[in-house]
Write a protein that holds these residues in place. Sequence first.
Motif, mmCIF file in Angstrom:
data_model
loop_
_atom_site.group_PDB
_atom_site.id
_atom_site.type_symbol
_atom_site.label_atom_id
_atom_site.label_comp_id
_atom_site.label_asym_id
_atom_site.label_seq_id
_atom_site.Cartn_x
_atom_site.Cartn_y
_atom_site.Cartn_z
ATOM 1 N N SER A 181 0.839 -0.903 0.208
ATOM 2 C CA SER A 181 0.072 -0.079 -0.060
ATOM 3 C C SER A 181 0.822 1.217 -0.053
ATOM 4 O O SER A 181 1.974 1.175 0.625
ATOM 5 C CB SER A 181 -1.022 -0.092 1.242
ATOM 6 O OG SER A 181 -1.776 1.227 1.214
ATOM 7 N N CYS A 183 0.598 5.622 -0.335
ATOM 8 C CA CYS A 183 -0.175 7.003 -0.612
ATOM 9 C C CYS A 183 0.590 7.781 -1.539
ATOM 10 O O CYS A 183 1.858 8.166 -1.264
ATOM 11 C CB CYS A 183 -0.717 7.679 0.719
ATOM 12 S SG CYS A 183 -1.578 9.306 0.713
ATOM 13 N N CYS A 184 0.023 8.440 -2.460
ATOM 14 C CA CYS A 184 -1.182 8.505 -2.894
ATOM 15 C C CYS A 184 -1.359 8.427 -4.378
ATOM 16 O O CYS A 184 -0.141 8.411 -5.192
ATOM 17 C CB CYS A 184 -1.828 9.750 -2.387
ATOM 18 S SG CYS A 184 -1.799 10.263 -0.892
ATOM 19 N N GLN A 198 -6.798 8.706 -2.298
ATOM 20 C CA GLN A 198 -6.843 7.677 -2.280
ATOM 21 C C GLN A 198 -5.578 6.645 -2.669
ATOM 22 O O GLN A 198 -4.689 7.155 -3.250
ATOM 23 C CB GLN A 198 -7.967 7.001 -3.674
ATOM 24 C CG GLN A 198 -9.350 7.697 -3.598
ATOM 25 C CD GLN A 198 -10.246 7.152 -4.442
ATOM 26 O OE1 GLN A 198 -10.286 5.822 -4.672
ATOM 27 N NE2 GLN A 198 -10.681 7.688 -5.202
ATOM 28 N N ASN A 199 -5.540 5.811 -1.842
ATOM 29 C CA ASN A 199 -4.048 5.025 -1.543
ATOM 30 C C ASN A 199 -4.112 4.127 -2.972
ATOM 31 O O ASN A 199 -5.025 3.885 -3.584
ATOM 32 C CB ASN A 199 -4.004 4.113 -0.882
ATOM 33 C CG ASN A 199 -3.721 4.904 0.618
ATOM 34 O OD1 ASN A 199 -3.541 6.218 0.519
ATOM 35 N ND2 ASN A 199 -3.887 4.384 2.027
ATOM 36 N N TYR A 201 -3.202 0.298 -3.683
ATOM 37 C CA TYR A 201 -3.086 -0.909 -2.829
ATOM 38 C C TYR A 201 -3.213 -2.010 -3.841
ATOM 39 O O TYR A 201 -3.971 -2.245 -4.678
ATOM 40 C CB TYR A 201 -4.341 -1.094 -1.885
ATOM 41 C CG TYR A 201 -4.200 -2.293 -1.116
ATOM 42 C CD1 TYR A 201 -3.585 -2.531 0.160
ATOM 43 C CD2 TYR A 201 -5.047 -3.401 -1.531
ATOM 44 C CE1 TYR A 201 -3.508 -3.590 0.758
ATOM 45 C CE2 TYR A 201 -5.135 -4.598 -0.816
ATOM 46 C CZ TYR A 201 -4.502 -4.824 0.370
ATOM 47 O OH TYR A 201 -4.656 -5.800 0.994
ATOM 48 N N GLN A 256 -8.075 0.759 -2.947
ATOM 49 C CA GLN A 256 -7.306 1.712 -1.917
ATOM 50 C C GLN A 256 -7.033 1.109 -0.783
ATOM 51 O O GLN A 256 -6.517 1.656 0.270
ATOM 52 C CB GLN A 256 -7.987 2.688 -1.950
ATOM 53 C CG GLN A 256 -9.413 2.795 -1.612
ATOM 54 C CD GLN A 256 -9.946 4.067 -1.344
ATOM 55 O OE1 GLN A 256 -9.390 5.187 -0.928
ATOM 56 N NE2 GLN A 256 -11.378 4.237 -1.590
#
Length: 781
Positions: A181, A183-184, A198-199, A201, A256
Amino acid sequence: MLTLFTQQCSSHSLNELISLRKQIETEISYTRMASRQTSHKHINLSCKRIASAVKFISLLVLFSLAVSTSLYASHAMGVDLTYESIGANQYRVRLKFFRDCNGIQPASTVTINIRSATRATNQNITLTQVGSAVDITPLCATALSRCANPSSSVPFGVQQYIYEGTVTLTTPAPDYILSFSLCCRNIGVTTLVNPGSQNIYIEALLNNQAISTNSSPTFSKTPVPFSLINQPISYNHGVTDPDGDELVFSLGNCLQGQGNSVQYVTGFSGTQPLTTTGPITINPVNGNVSFTPSAQAVAVFCVKVEEYRMISGVRTKIGEVVRDMQFTVADGINTLPVVSGINGTAGAGGTTGPSSITVAAGSNLCFNLAAYDPESSTLTIAWDGGIPGATFSNNSSGTSATFCWTPTANDLGSNFFSVDIKDTNCPLFGTNTYGYSVVVTPDLPSVPITGTATVACLALATAPVLPLVTGCSGQTITPTGPTITDSPSATICEGTRTYTYTYTCGGNSVPWSYVYTIERAPFSAPSNGSATVTSLSLATPPALPSVTSNCGETLTPNTPLVTDNLNLPYGSGTRTYSYTYTDCEGNSATWSFVYSVTIAPPSTITAQPASASTVCEGALVVVTVGVSGSISGYQWLKGGSPVAGQTTATLSLSSVQVSDAGIYSLSLTGPTGSTTSSGFTLSVNPTPTATITFPNSVTVAGSPVPVVQVPSLNPPVLFQASGGSLYERVMIVDRINGYEIRQSDNNTTGIFPIIRLGLFTLTVTTAGGCSRTVQWVVQTQ
């Protein structure tokens, strides 16, 4: 802007054009193009001779908007996470990260989380950057990306970073999830709601409970696709699997977080991530993504690759990886080049040919790919080398290429490679990517399809005629077998009987089967039987016929169904015995025997004859007996003996004689036997004699007067009458007007004087009432 730029172009060099693009970028970033007139005074160039170099100008503008200085904090353009088996339950984990060079510099390490719900484990491992970042921006040789020069006139650049680390998963589990994961997301993405919040992932699935030495599929292509509106796009990630496992490709929502999809702008989703003409499709076998974009966009795509293997005869999912990537669509005038399918064609009308082919191990495979671009005579076709040992060559103009390979038994399964086609557009190539799969099967004997036939009986399912099969070096193969399989087992009726033979060469075996479907045909029963009886007791179960199935088995019927249609106690009707014969498959036929029953009422005397009667000799005697019922015969008896000719209900005796006197009775014959009437006693009285023995005429004269004297006359006999007790003489004494006047007298002596001429009638009557009459005429002589 593009129209204005094109109109103002003259014959300047590429360096001048790049300088112009830089001016445009500067205006977009800082002055936002205050007015059309302002732009016009900055542009005084001509580019007719270098038109191909400006085809992607609108793409550069769009991308410059997406990576302006306000976006530098967002640098993630794509990522994928894979793993490689380096021993039992030991894996090398690899993360590929794709950076927007206008964004921040990534770290030298990343953290990967590994968890399993079934094993209740959760741990982190650290991956370290391997080697240097690689500039993967698809530019021509004379252009520099922002990765190579942050001040480059080309407003974008993409770098690939690779991170690796190892992990040992000593406890097998079917659901290890490896995840990353960050950001961003790039805030220039136009298909997500507030993308900068929104990340990014990504996950990979590892099932080391099914197998402990599996490596995941890997992506050989770099995910930096750029495209143009209304241009058909083909993109392939160049996925290969080192184990030759079955791969299944699909599109899905980008994430995300764990189980948390990104938030798409209304109208977009994982399967429709941008605006297109027609649907977005992905080939589930080779991963080709195809679509025609119809609007500018910066979108995110997520492609999932699932991995399957046959384990103990069961198709088992053993892994899954995902690539999260960014896709940019801009307005432009370049037409992208295309490549055909296997041995297909490519032209203005599109391409033909499949993207997959099957070949036997040991066979030499060669096929051609055709390329086409209406705007470029020189194309570059390159492959990713996804199939080791294969060769890939193209002609000098890049309009065709040839793939050749001789797979071995080690290459069984699906083998993938991808092909990039690019034109000479500068600075940004017009490109498309295509994926192809080669499915390698064992070098097996070439057997025909399973033979089939339908027969009526198991006995007809005999060993079939074997096909001529060759293999390996072309020699004819004699099979082993057969193995005979009945379904259901011990088939005696319907079902299948399968003969399986095995053809073997080169250590490889292929079965060939012949399947008989046993379908019982209906059978027939004999013609129905019939009989007529006069009593229901005679309508007994009949003798049964012999009935066989169509396969010759003797069938035994069920208990008969007895059906009566009778009018009882007396009358007629039918009694039917119906037998149903059924074979083992359920085919049935019915045989019936029909009795026609006629039950007549018994013969009955309804009126007895008169008990007695006395008649005179010569009389007609008629005696009637009243009868009813079914009578088959009549016979009158006299004293118990049959009377000839008297065979009706009426006794008729004409001119009876004294000898006919006796007791008469009527015997009746019917369905229940014989019956006899009561007796009728017949008495016959004799009649007297009265005989004329004198001449028919005498003379009435003189003295004495002639007389009739009974029993005798004196002088000698002239007339005799005897046997009576009453004598009557009738004579005609006169005739008046045609009428006779008669005179009669009688006595018991029988002596009458003859006192007249004429007709005389003499009646002699006995005491029993019997009489005899004679006539004579007395006339004068």
